[in-house]
Scaffold this motif. Structure first.
Motif, PDB file in Angstrom:
ATOM      1  N   GLY A   1       0.782  -1.236   0.020  1.00 25.99           N
ATOM      2  CA  GLY A   1       0.049  -0.005   0.013  1.00 25.99           C
ATOM      3  C   GLY A   1       0.927   1.242  -0.048  1.00 25.99           C
ATOM      4  O   GLY A   1       0.238   2.379  -0.347  1.00 25.99           O
ATOM      5  N   ALA A   2       2.144   1.023   0.429  1.00 27.98           N
ATOM      6  CA  ALA A   2       2.868   2.264   0.427  1.00 27.98           C
ATOM      7  C   ALA A   2       3.997   2.414  -0.756  1.00 27.98           C
ATOM      8  O   ALA A   2       3.910   3.080  -1.883  1.00 27.98           O
ATOM      9  CB  ALA A   2       3.442   2.476   1.664  1.00 27.98           C
ATOM     10  N   LYS A   3       4.867   1.652  -0.824  1.00 32.72           N
ATOM     11  CA  LYS A   3       5.687   1.482  -1.676  1.00 32.72           C
ATOM     12  C   LYS A   3       5.850   0.084  -2.392  1.00 32.72           C
ATOM     13  O   LYS A   3       6.185  -0.860  -1.578  1.00 32.72           O
ATOM     14  CB  LYS A   3       7.136   1.888  -1.098  1.00 32.72           C
ATOM     15  CG  LYS A   3       7.277   3.417  -0.866  1.00 32.72           C
ATOM     16  CD  LYS A   3       8.847   3.664  -0.683  1.00 32.72           C
ATOM     17  CE  LYS A   3       9.106   5.264  -0.544  1.00 32.72           C
ATOM     18  NZ  LYS A   3      10.336   5.764  -0.617  1.00 32.72           N
ATOM     19  N   ALA A   4       5.762  -0.003  -3.634  1.00 33.53           N
ATOM     20  CA  ALA A   4       5.803  -1.354  -4.152  1.00 33.53           C
ATOM     21  C   ALA A   4       7.241  -1.725  -4.668  1.00 33.53           C
ATOM     22  O   ALA A   4       7.882  -0.680  -5.323  1.00 33.53           O
ATOM     23  CB  ALA A   4       4.841  -1.393  -5.460  1.00 33.53           C
ATOM     24  N   ALA A   5       7.489  -3.008  -4.909  1.00 30.74           N
ATOM     25  CA  ALA A   5       8.788  -3.358  -5.239  1.00 30.74           C
ATOM     26  C   ALA A   5       8.905  -2.800  -6.891  1.00 30.74           C
ATOM     27  O   ALA A   5       8.352  -2.709  -7.537  1.00 30.74           O
ATOM     28  CB  ALA A   5       9.063  -4.815  -5.348  1.00 30.74           C
ATOM     29  N   THR A   6      10.382  -2.344  -7.031  1.00 31.35           N
ATOM     30  CA  THR A   6      10.750  -1.895  -8.262  1.00 31.35           C
ATOM     31  C   THR A   6      11.904  -2.356  -8.834  1.00 31.35           C
ATOM     32  O   THR A   6      12.423  -2.027  -9.779  1.00 31.35           O
ATOM     33  CB  THR A   6      10.849  -0.259  -8.356  1.00 31.35           C
ATOM     34  OG1 THR A   6      11.616   0.174  -7.588  1.00 31.35           O
ATOM     35  CG2 THR A   6       9.574   0.490  -8.067  1.00 31.35           C
TER      36      THR A   6
ATOM     37  N   TRP B   1       7.355 -10.981 -12.384  1.00 28.53           N
ATOM     38  CA  TRP B   1       8.356 -10.312 -13.118  1.00 28.53           C
ATOM     39  C   TRP B   1       7.396  -8.992 -13.713  1.00 28.53           C
ATOM     40  O   TRP B   1       8.043  -7.886 -13.600  1.00 28.53           O
ATOM     41  CB  TRP B   1       8.976 -11.299 -14.169  1.00 28.53           C
ATOM     42  CG  TRP B   1       9.907 -10.439 -14.833  1.00 28.53           C
ATOM     43  CD1 TRP B   1      10.015  -9.974 -16.152  1.00 28.53           C
ATOM     44  CD2 TRP B   1      11.321 -10.158 -14.496  1.00 28.53           C
ATOM     45  NE1 TRP B   1      11.178  -9.194 -16.352  1.00 28.53           N
ATOM     46  CE2 TRP B   1      12.256  -9.575 -15.381  1.00 28.53           C
ATOM     47  CE3 TRP B   1      12.087 -10.651 -13.225  1.00 28.53           C
ATOM     48  CZ2 TRP B   1      13.362  -9.202 -15.210  1.00 28.53           C
ATOM     49  CZ3 TRP B   1      13.504 -10.110 -12.907  1.00 28.53           C
ATOM     50  CH2 TRP B   1      13.864  -9.358 -14.267  1.00 28.53           C
ATOM     51  N   ARG B   2       6.463  -9.501 -14.197  1.00 31.18           N
ATOM     52  CA  ARG B   2       5.471  -8.386 -14.930  1.00 31.18           C
ATOM     53  C   ARG B   2       4.868  -7.366 -13.940  1.00 31.18           C
ATOM     54  O   ARG B   2       5.013  -6.103 -14.202  1.00 31.18           O
ATOM     55  CB  ARG B   2       4.115  -8.839 -15.555  1.00 31.18           C
ATOM     56  CG  ARG B   2       4.793  -9.964 -16.841  1.00 31.18           C
ATOM     57  CD  ARG B   2       4.554  -9.230 -18.003  1.00 31.18           C
ATOM     58  NE  ARG B   2       4.913 -10.266 -19.186  1.00 31.18           N
ATOM     59  CZ  ARG B   2       5.917 -10.144 -20.135  1.00 31.18           C
ATOM     60  NH1 ARG B   2       6.908  -9.144 -19.694  1.00 31.18           N
ATOM     61  NH2 ARG B   2       6.083 -11.191 -20.653  1.00 31.18           N
ATOM     62  N   THR B   3       4.871  -7.745 -12.851  1.00 29.67           N
ATOM     63  CA  THR B   3       4.116  -7.057 -11.709  1.00 29.67           C
ATOM     64  C   THR B   3       5.527  -6.038 -11.217  1.00 29.67           C
ATOM     65  O   THR B   3       5.418  -4.702 -11.011  1.00 29.67           O
ATOM     66  CB  THR B   3       3.818  -7.611 -10.732  1.00 29.67           C
ATOM     67  OG1 THR B   3       2.493  -8.296 -10.811  1.00 29.67           O
ATOM     68  CG2 THR B   3       3.569  -6.850  -9.370  1.00 29.67           C
ATOM     69  N   LEU B   4       6.672  -6.826 -11.154  1.00 23.96           N
ATOM     70  CA  LEU B   4       7.871  -5.778 -10.855  1.00 23.96           C
ATOM     71  C   LEU B   4       8.183  -4.778 -12.082  1.00 23.96           C
ATOM     72  O   LEU B   4       8.266  -3.612 -11.426  1.00 23.96           O
ATOM     73  CB  LEU B   4       9.084  -6.730 -10.682  1.00 23.96           C
ATOM     74  CG  LEU B   4      10.260  -6.399  -9.998  1.00 23.96           C
ATOM     75  CD1 LEU B   4      10.100  -5.713  -8.471  1.00 23.96           C
ATOM     76  CD2 LEU B   4      11.112  -7.540 -10.005  1.00 23.96           C
ATOM     77  N   GLN B   5       7.918  -5.110 -13.262  1.00 20.31           N
ATOM     78  CA  GLN B   5       8.099  -4.046 -14.482  1.00 20.31           C
ATOM     79  C   GLN B   5       7.130  -3.098 -14.202  1.00 20.31           C
ATOM     80  O   GLN B   5       7.321  -1.836 -14.314  1.00 20.31           O
ATOM     81  CB  GLN B   5       8.019  -4.789 -15.652  1.00 20.31           C
ATOM     82  CG  GLN B   5       9.099  -5.694 -16.078  1.00 20.31           C
ATOM     83  CD  GLN B   5       8.943  -6.430 -17.335  1.00 20.31           C
ATOM     84  OE1 GLN B   5       8.051  -7.158 -17.381  1.00 20.31           O
ATOM     85  NE2 GLN B   5       9.795  -6.148 -18.410  1.00 20.31           N
ATOM     86  N   ALA B   6       5.888  -3.481 -13.987  1.00 19.55           N
ATOM     87  CA  ALA B   6       4.563  -2.490 -13.866  1.00 19.55           C
ATOM     88  C   ALA B   6       5.139  -1.379 -12.996  1.00 19.55           C
ATOM     89  O   ALA B   6       4.804  -0.355 -13.054  1.00 19.55           O
ATOM     90  CB  ALA B   6       3.450  -3.332 -13.770  1.00 19.55           C
TER      91      ALA B   6
END
Length: 101
Positions: A34-39, A68-73
């Motif tokens: 909810g705050a910072k998503a993995a990048t 992987w796609r979530t990390l990219q997004a």
């Protein structure tokens, strides 16, 4: 700034957890829901062998295609503008001016 360009175009940065790299890349182990998503991915300490050890978790993530796609997004969506820091500075300077009167 290379990590920010990478994230913008969907490349996953893998970097030592130092300085601006630590500030701009959020590792999945450090992400807060909810705050910072993995990048991207961090490694630490920054030694000669550490980058190689970071490739194993990267390969595992690559095999998890939806992850992987979530990390990219997440990286492509990351707001790296000065909008929020500028608001913070404005608030700080406004408070300082108000307290000096």
């Amino acid at each position: 700034l290379t990590q920010l360009c990478a994230m913008h175009y969907g490349a996953i940065p893998i970097a030592g957890k130092v300085g601006g790299l630590a500030d701009t890349i959020v590792d999945p182990g450090e992400a807060v829901s909810g705050a910072k998503a993995a990048t991207g991915l961090h490694f630490f300490p920054v030694t000669r062998d550490a980058p190689e050890s970071a490739l194993h978790p990267a390969a595992d993530r690559w095999m998890d295609r939806p992850g992987w796609r979530t990390l990219q997004a997440n990286g492509m969506r990351a707001d790296v503008s000065w909008a929020e820091p500028a608001r913070d500075y404005f608030g700080l300077y406004s408070a300082l001016l108000a307290s000096s009167k």
